[in-house]
Scaffold this active site. Structure first.
Site, PDB file in Angstrom:
ATOM      1  N   CYS A  49       0.212   0.396  10.304  1.00 28.35           N
ATOM      2  CA  CYS A  49      -0.235  -0.649   9.376  1.00 28.35           C
ATOM      3  C   CYS A  49       0.871  -1.536   8.795  1.00 28.35           C
ATOM      4  O   CYS A  49       1.811  -1.062   8.151  1.00 28.35           O
ATOM      5  CB  CYS A  49      -1.031  -0.032   8.237  1.00 28.35           C
ATOM      6  SG  CYS A  49      -1.803  -1.315   7.210  1.00 28.35           S
ATOM      7  N   ARG A  52     -18.155  -2.914  17.817  1.00 26.80           N
ATOM      8  CA  ARG A  52     -17.361  -4.124  17.586  1.00 26.80           C
ATOM      9  C   ARG A  52     -16.054  -4.127  18.368  1.00 26.80           C
ATOM     10  O   ARG A  52     -15.240  -3.198  18.243  1.00 26.80           O
ATOM     11  CB  ARG A  52     -17.075  -4.288  16.074  1.00 26.80           C
ATOM     12  CG  ARG A  52     -16.379  -5.604  15.732  1.00 26.80           C
ATOM     13  CD  ARG A  52     -16.362  -5.881  14.233  1.00 26.80           C
ATOM     14  NE  ARG A  52     -17.699  -5.782  13.682  1.00 26.80           N
ATOM     15  CZ  ARG A  52     -18.076  -4.885  12.767  1.00 26.80           C
ATOM     16  NH1 ARG A  52     -17.215  -4.048  12.277  1.00 26.80           N
ATOM     17  NH2 ARG A  52     -19.313  -4.850  12.346  1.00 26.80           N
ATOM     18  N   CYS A  85     -16.181  -9.493   5.578  1.00 24.06           N
ATOM     19  CA  CYS A  85     -15.591  -8.195   5.245  1.00 24.06           C
ATOM     20  C   CYS A  85     -14.315  -8.386   4.428  1.00 24.06           C
ATOM     21  O   CYS A  85     -13.358  -9.012   4.886  1.00 24.06           O
ATOM     22  CB  CYS A  85     -15.283  -7.441   6.536  1.00 24.06           C
ATOM     23  SG  CYS A  85     -14.573  -5.825   6.208  1.00 24.06           S
ATOM     24  N   CYS A 144     -19.603   1.553   8.460  1.00 23.98           N
ATOM     25  CA  CYS A 144     -18.844   0.941   9.543  1.00 23.98           C
ATOM     26  C   CYS A 144     -17.644   1.846   9.762  1.00 23.98           C
ATOM     27  O   CYS A 144     -16.792   1.961   8.878  1.00 23.98           O
ATOM     28  CB  CYS A 144     -18.409  -0.468   9.132  1.00 23.98           C
ATOM     29  SG  CYS A 144     -17.252  -1.219  10.300  1.00 23.98           S
ATOM     30  N   CYS A 190     -19.332  -6.749   3.476  1.00 23.31           N
ATOM     31  CA  CYS A 190     -18.702  -5.473   3.804  1.00 23.31           C
ATOM     32  C   CYS A 190     -17.392  -5.389   3.014  1.00 23.31           C
ATOM     33  O   CYS A 190     -16.773  -6.412   2.723  1.00 23.31           O
ATOM     34  CB  CYS A 190     -18.419  -5.434   5.309  1.00 23.31           C
ATOM     35  SG  CYS A 190     -17.565  -3.942   5.839  1.00 23.31           S
ATOM     36  N   CYS A 235       0.832  -1.213   0.000  1.00 22.75           N
ATOM     37  CA  CYS A 235       0.000   0.000   0.000  1.00 22.75           C
ATOM     38  C   CYS A 235       0.870   1.269   0.000  1.00 22.75           C
ATOM     39  O   CYS A 235       1.850   1.355   0.745  1.00 22.75           O
ATOM     40  CB  CYS A 235      -0.925  -0.015   1.215  1.00 22.75           C
ATOM     41  SG  CYS A 235      -2.073   1.379   1.218  1.00 22.75           S
ATOM     42  N   CYS A 288       0.163   5.003   6.923  1.00 22.92           N
ATOM     43  CA  CYS A 288      -0.506   4.805   8.224  1.00 22.92           C
ATOM     44  C   CYS A 288       0.480   4.124   9.184  1.00 22.92           C
ATOM     45  O   CYS A 288       0.926   2.993   8.913  1.00 22.92           O
ATOM     46  CB  CYS A 288      -1.755   3.950   8.046  1.00 22.92           C
ATOM     47  SG  CYS A 288      -2.781   4.508   6.659  1.00 22.92           S
TER      48      CYS A 288
END
Ligand code: SAM
Ligand code: DTB
Ligand code: SF4
Length: 326
Positions: free
Chosen positions: A59, A260, A96, A188, A128, A52, A56
């Site tokens: 991550c 969650r 998801c 979400c 999702c 990616c 972040c």
């Protein structure tokens, strides 16, 4: 009453109240708005892993950090469906699919994701996706394919955001959430604790979430999974009482949302997770993997449900309309 006009000081007062008072109040709200014997069981699958371009700081999938995560192209549709089928057979009702993208592009991969959404929806599971930024048109295409929810986390407060991610802005995040809403897909959206943020940052994030025009239908609360090679690898472990405080506050200010208990369960005992359910959590990710990191396996969760007398929530259960009485 469901409100989206919470003031920061009201949320601070709730968040800072004595822990057992907070827990009692949250459990009371939980009983009023939710079926407390039920927990939604969701399963994650990383359909496109690693590589990616974003930065972040938490991550493992950011290409710029050396975390040992191998980058993979988009999975084959048949493999994704087989995985969804297995999750369904294990008792999961929401599937998801995560892609390590900055944003969705109008290319062949997106067309393939639309097929995956159609097929998982045909299995009778709530589908999702979490794939980064989306335009309104892309959100509409996903909605037409049968997408039930889109996950897009705010992660932290607007003030602290830039310390964690510099390659996009908080407003970019809010814009995608708006696009998802306009397309009629449920939202979400939650965050992570343990990033080095202050209590004020946590309160700030909860304030933003609870003052959106409509509350997210799902609010994931993640404890940072400290991954070697990321800038946050040496953060201290999240204190379980902080997780409980966060969940309880979210439950009180967004009573109709599914809250969650997300990343971080491998480091929590069953007793600690039970307190999170008392505090108003009513959804988990199940299966032995989150996206790239471990999660308690099916057997451990079955044992926990048995012990606590919890039942998995059925899919597409009448979602209480989150009307706003501001
Ligand atoms: N690339 C998309 C995006 O960022 O929206 C979707 C995938 S991304 C991995 C989904 C979410 O996973 C992030 O927003 C973050 O909240 C959560 N996440 C990622 N790494 C994490 C970690 N190490 N610990 C806890 N949560 C994490
Ligand atoms: C969410 O709030 N947490 C999930 C899901 N939504 C996409 C992801 C957690 C990822 C933890 C790190 C990993 O497994 O790569
Ligand atoms: Fe990329 Fe999402 Fe990970 Fe950020 S959280 S690096 S956008 S996969």
């Amino acid at each position: 009453m469901i409100r989206n006009n919470w003031s920061r000081s009201e949320i601070t007062e709730i968040y800072e109240s004595p822990l057992l008072e907070l827990l009692y109040r949250a459990a009371t709200v939980h009983r009023e708005y939710q079926d407390t014997g039920e927990v939604q069981v969701c399963t994650l699958l990383s359909i496109k892993t690693g590589g990616c371009p974003e930065d972040c700081a938490y991550c493992p999938q950011a290409a710029r950090y050396n975390t040992g995560v191998q980058a993979h192209a988009l999975m084959k549709t048949e493999d994704v469906i087989a995985s969804a089928q297995r999750a369904k057979e294990s008792g999961s009702t929401r599937f998801c699919m995560g892609a390590a993208w900055r944003e969705v592009r109008d290319n062949r991969d997106f067309d393939r994701v639309l097929d995956m959404v159609k097929e998982v929806n045909n299995l009778g599971m709530e589908v999702c996706c979490t794939m980064g930024m989306l335009t309104e048109e892309q959100a509409r295409k996903l909605a037409d394919a049968g997408l039930h929810a889109y996950n897009h986390n705010l992660d932290t407060s607007s003030e602290y955001y830039h310390d964690i991610i510099t390659t996009r802005t908080y407003d970019d995040r809010l814009k995608t959430l708006d696009n998802v809403r306009k397309a009629g897909v449920t939202v979400c959206c939650g965050g992570i604790i343990g990033l080095g943020e202050t209590h004020e940052d946590r309160i700030g994030m909860l304030h933003t979430l609870s003052t959106l025009p409509s509350h997210p239908e799902s609010v994931p609360i993640n404890a940072l999974v400290r991954v070697k090679g990321t800038p946050l690898e040496n953060q201290p472990k999240v204190d379980v009482w902080d997780m409980i405080r966060m969940i309880a506050t979210a439950r009180i200010i967004m009573p109709a949302a599914m809250v969650r208990l997300s990343a971080g369960r491998t480091e929590m005992s069953m007793a600690e997770q039970a307190l999170c359910f008392m505090a108003g959590a009513n959804s988990i990710f199940a299966g032995d993997k989150l996206l790239t990191t471990p999660n308690p396996g099916w057997d451990a969760d079955r044992e926990m449900f048995e012990l606590l007398g919890l039942k998995p929530r059925e899919s597409f259960k009448e979602e209480k309309k989150i009307a706003v009485n501001a």
